[in-house]
Motif scaffolding. Structure first.
Motif, short mmCIF file in Angstrom:
data_model
loop_
_atom_site.label_atom_id
_atom_site.label_comp_id
_atom_site.label_asym_id
_atom_site.label_seq_id
_atom_site.Cartn_x
_atom_site.Cartn_y
_atom_site.Cartn_z
N LEU A 71 0.71 -1.26 0.00
CA LEU A 71 0.00 -0.10 0.15
C LEU A 71 0.78 1.45 -0.02
CD1 LEU A 71 -2.99 0.94 0.21
CD2 LEU A 71 -2.53 1.05 2.57
N GLU A 72 2.10 1.14 0.34
CA GLU A 72 2.80 2.24 0.51
C GLU A 72 3.31 3.02 -0.83
OE1 GLU A 72 7.56 3.40 2.04
OE2 GLU A 72 6.88 1.35 2.23
N THR A 73 3.37 2.01 -1.62
CA THR A 73 3.72 2.60 -3.03
C THR A 73 2.60 3.33 -3.72
OG1 THR A 73 4.94 0.51 -3.46
CG2 THR A 73 4.22 1.68 -5.44
N PHE A 74 1.25 3.20 -3.55
CA PHE A 74 0.04 3.82 -3.73
C PHE A 74 -0.01 5.31 -3.21
CE2 PHE A 74 -1.06 -0.44 -5.04
CZ PHE A 74 -1.52 -0.21 -6.41
N ILE A 75 0.72 5.03 -2.02
CA ILE A 75 0.56 6.36 -1.11
C ILE A 75 1.63 7.28 -1.72
CG2 ILE A 75 1.14 7.58 1.30
CD1 ILE A 75 -0.24 4.87 2.51
N ARG A 76 2.91 6.80 -2.10
CA ARG A 76 3.91 7.60 -2.55
C ARG A 76 3.48 8.16 -4.04
NH1 ARG A 76 8.98 3.89 -2.45
NH2 ARG A 76 9.92 5.75 -3.61
N ILE A 77 2.50 7.58 -4.80
CA ILE A 77 2.26 8.17 -6.19
C ILE A 77 1.30 9.05 -5.93
CG2 ILE A 77 1.10 7.37 -8.31
CD1 ILE A 77 1.98 4.58 -7.92
N THR A 78 0.34 8.94 -4.84
CA THR A 78 -0.51 10.07 -4.68
C THR A 78 -0.02 11.30 -3.99
OG1 THR A 78 -2.01 8.33 -3.94
CG2 THR A 78 -2.60 10.61 -3.04
N ASN A 79 1.02 11.05 -3.33
CA ASN A 79 1.93 11.97 -2.83
C ASN A 79 2.67 13.05 -4.15
OD1 ASN A 79 1.00 11.66 -0.06
ND2 ASN A 79 3.07 10.66 0.23
N LEU A 80 2.95 12.13 -4.96
CA LEU A 80 3.76 12.57 -6.24
C LEU A 80 2.77 13.51 -7.17
CD1 LEU A 80 6.50 12.64 -7.69
CD2 LEU A 80 5.57 10.81 -8.93
N PHE A 81 1.52 13.01 -6.98
CA PHE A 81 0.51 13.86 -7.56
C PHE A 81 0.50 15.22 -6.81
CE2 PHE A 81 -0.17 10.48 -10.19
CZ PHE A 81 -1.61 10.37 -10.88
N GLY A 82 0.44 15.36 -5.60
CA GLY A 82 0.45 16.43 -4.85
C GLY A 82 1.46 17.60 -5.13
N LYS A 83 2.54 16.97 -5.53
CA LYS A 83 3.53 17.91 -5.62
C LYS A 83 3.69 18.64 -7.10
CE LYS A 83 6.85 15.13 -2.74
NZ LYS A 83 7.97 14.31 -2.81
N LEU A 84 3.02 17.99 -7.92
CA LEU A 84 2.94 18.45 -9.25
C LEU A 84 1.84 19.60 -9.46
CD1 LEU A 84 3.21 15.24 -11.32
CD2 LEU A 84 4.86 16.95 -10.83
N PRO A 85 2.29 20.90 -10.01
CA PRO A 85 1.13 22.17 -10.01
C PRO A 85 0.24 22.11 -11.02
CG PRO A 85 3.36 22.34 -11.08
CD PRO A 85 3.61 21.27 -10.41
N ASP A 86 0.44 21.31 -12.01
CA ASP A 86 -0.49 20.84 -13.11
C ASP A 86 -0.65 19.63 -13.82
OD1 ASP A 86 -1.49 23.60 -13.10
OD2 ASP A 86 0.20 24.14 -14.15
#
Length: 436
Positions: A316-331
């Motif tokens: 599950l940690e990998t999906f959390i990291r991908i979601t956090n990666l989405f939050g860092k991208l402005p657009d």
């Protein structure tokens, strides 16, 4: 594919060569820190051994001498583990000095083979390497020092010992720069590549992007055993704060990782790249959006495909990291958000674990805020409601089935209880009759 053998799992928390190496280093550092912290007399002082009071009797001195003799016989560190530690502040500084002396050891200088710190730091190395302070051992020593000592203490020791004094060079380096240089040297050393210097101070002040280009030029990626680890290191050296940055070089490395489908290394590279780019406030992210979108699409596809067939809590940690990666991208691209959310819905529908379903639903809800497309957001909300409805029905059926099973089990237990009492009474009757 050959790359599939290198990184067989996209969701395993320790799924690539870099993660395996870092996990091993962290475990070893924790073990060393434990032994150094609780080994009785690890840093014995001469005054503690020889400074006796004049009023101590001869018998007390003999007892003390015999105790010291027994301690000398038990030379192993584990045999000297104690519960407490006196003079904690002094021990912390002693630990820091010893470990940093290994970190900043001059190349080629051999240490005593019986040195306890060196014997633990050489775990995983052969005997010939264990006799000298390799960069891998220095890296473990620095990790151990960061566990045992606060940053202020390490800075003070470095300043007092003058480890960071420039050797005929105008460039000045810091402990943070030395940390990254030691990490790079350890990675290069373990991959069997060539370092430009053996001196840590010189490595700390070199231009990493230029060195990365030299490594790429002199080594064919397809001939290396750990392609992902090599390409990830090139991305890290190409995104160093305060040094020259070449967008085309880093983008080409990301594209090569994407082409090889090395998902774990690609995820680490995207996290590093995104953190570096978003910290550059003066530059626009729009020109780099295409590269990062393509990489994230590959990561999502591989992770969702594996998650549908075999999903566990540690993945599950990998999906959390991908979601956090989405939050860092402005657009972030709305299609990527939709693709990732639909993938999560598929995993939720196929998972038998209620805890995994709940956590994935929370991730899917957070994804709704990462898209500005109203139609996509409404579509995902509708899909989420349907998934929640299916899960609720399954839970109700499971609860009712469990209740029916409990009723059957209760009736069976009552029947067994009756038989047990009946047999007990019959047995007592037999005993009574035998007594007569």
């Amino acid at each position: 594919l050959v790359t599939k053998e290198e990184e067989p799992s996209a969701l395993d928390p320790i799924g690539c060569a870099r993660e395996v190496s870092e996990s091993a280093c962290s475990r070893i550092a924790l073990r060393i820190a434990f032994v150094m912290s609780f080994a009785d007399g690890y840093h014995p002082k001469q005054s503690d051994i020889l400074d006796f009071d004049d009023n101590i009797g001869e018998e007390t001195k003999k007892n003390t001498t015999s105790t010291q003799t027994r301690k000398k016989q038990n030379t192993g560190l584990l045999s000297r583990i104690s519960v407490g530690h006196s003079n904690h502040d002094s021990s912390v500084m002693d630990h820091g000095r010893e470990l940093l002396s290994i970190v900043f050891a001059r190349p080629g200088v051999s240490k005593d083979q019986n040195d306890p710190s060196l014997s633990f730091l050489s775990i995983g190395c052969n005997e010939s390497i264990a006799k000298t302070a390799t960069f891998a051992m220095r890296y473990r020593a620095l990790k151990t020092a960061s566990i045992l000592c606060p940053q202020e203490a390490l800075e003070r020791i470095v300043l007092e010992e003058r480890y960071l004094q420039s050797n005929g060079s105008d460039a000045r380096c810091t402990l943070r720069q030395c940390t990254f240089a030691l990490f790079v040297a350890k990675e290069v050393e373990e991959m069997g590549l060539v370092l430009p210097h053996s001196d840590l101070a010189k490595l700390s002040t070199m231009q990493y992007s230029s060195y990365a280009r030299v490594l790429q030029k002199n080594h064919n990626t397809h001939l290396l055993k750990t392609k992902g680890r090599f390409l990830l290191l090139l991305v890290e050296m190409g995104t160093v704060h305060g040094q020259s940055y070449e967008e085309t070089f880093v983008a080409s490395i990301l594209s090569e990782l994407n082409h090889l489908h090395l998902t774990r290394s690609l995820l680490l590279a995207c996290e590093r790249y995104t953190d570096f780019i978003t910290s550059q406030n003066e530059e626009s992210f729009e020109d780099r959006q295409e590269v990062i979108n393509s990489c994230i699409a590959t990561i999502i596809q591989a992770c969702v495909k594996e998650g549908v067939t075999s999903m566990t809590m540690d993945k599950l940690e990998t999906f959390i990291r991908i979601t956090n990666l989405f939050g860092k991208l402005p657009d972030i691209c709305s299609d990527l958000v939709k693709s990732f959310a639909n993938g999560l819905f598929d995993i939720i529908s196929s998972s038998a674990s209620e805890r995994i379903r709940v956590d994935l639903i929370d991730l899917a809800i957070s994804l709704l805020g990462y898209t500005r497309d109203k139609h996509i957001r409404e579509e995902l909300q509708m899909h989420l409601s349907q998934v929640n409805g299916v899960i609720s029905n399954q839970t109700e059926k499971l609860t009712s089935a469990t209740g029916a099973d409990e009723g059957k089990l209760k009736r069976k237990l009552l029947a067994l209880e009756t038989n047990r009492v009946f047999r007990k009474r019959k047995f007592s009757d037999v005993v009574d009759r035998a007594g007569e």
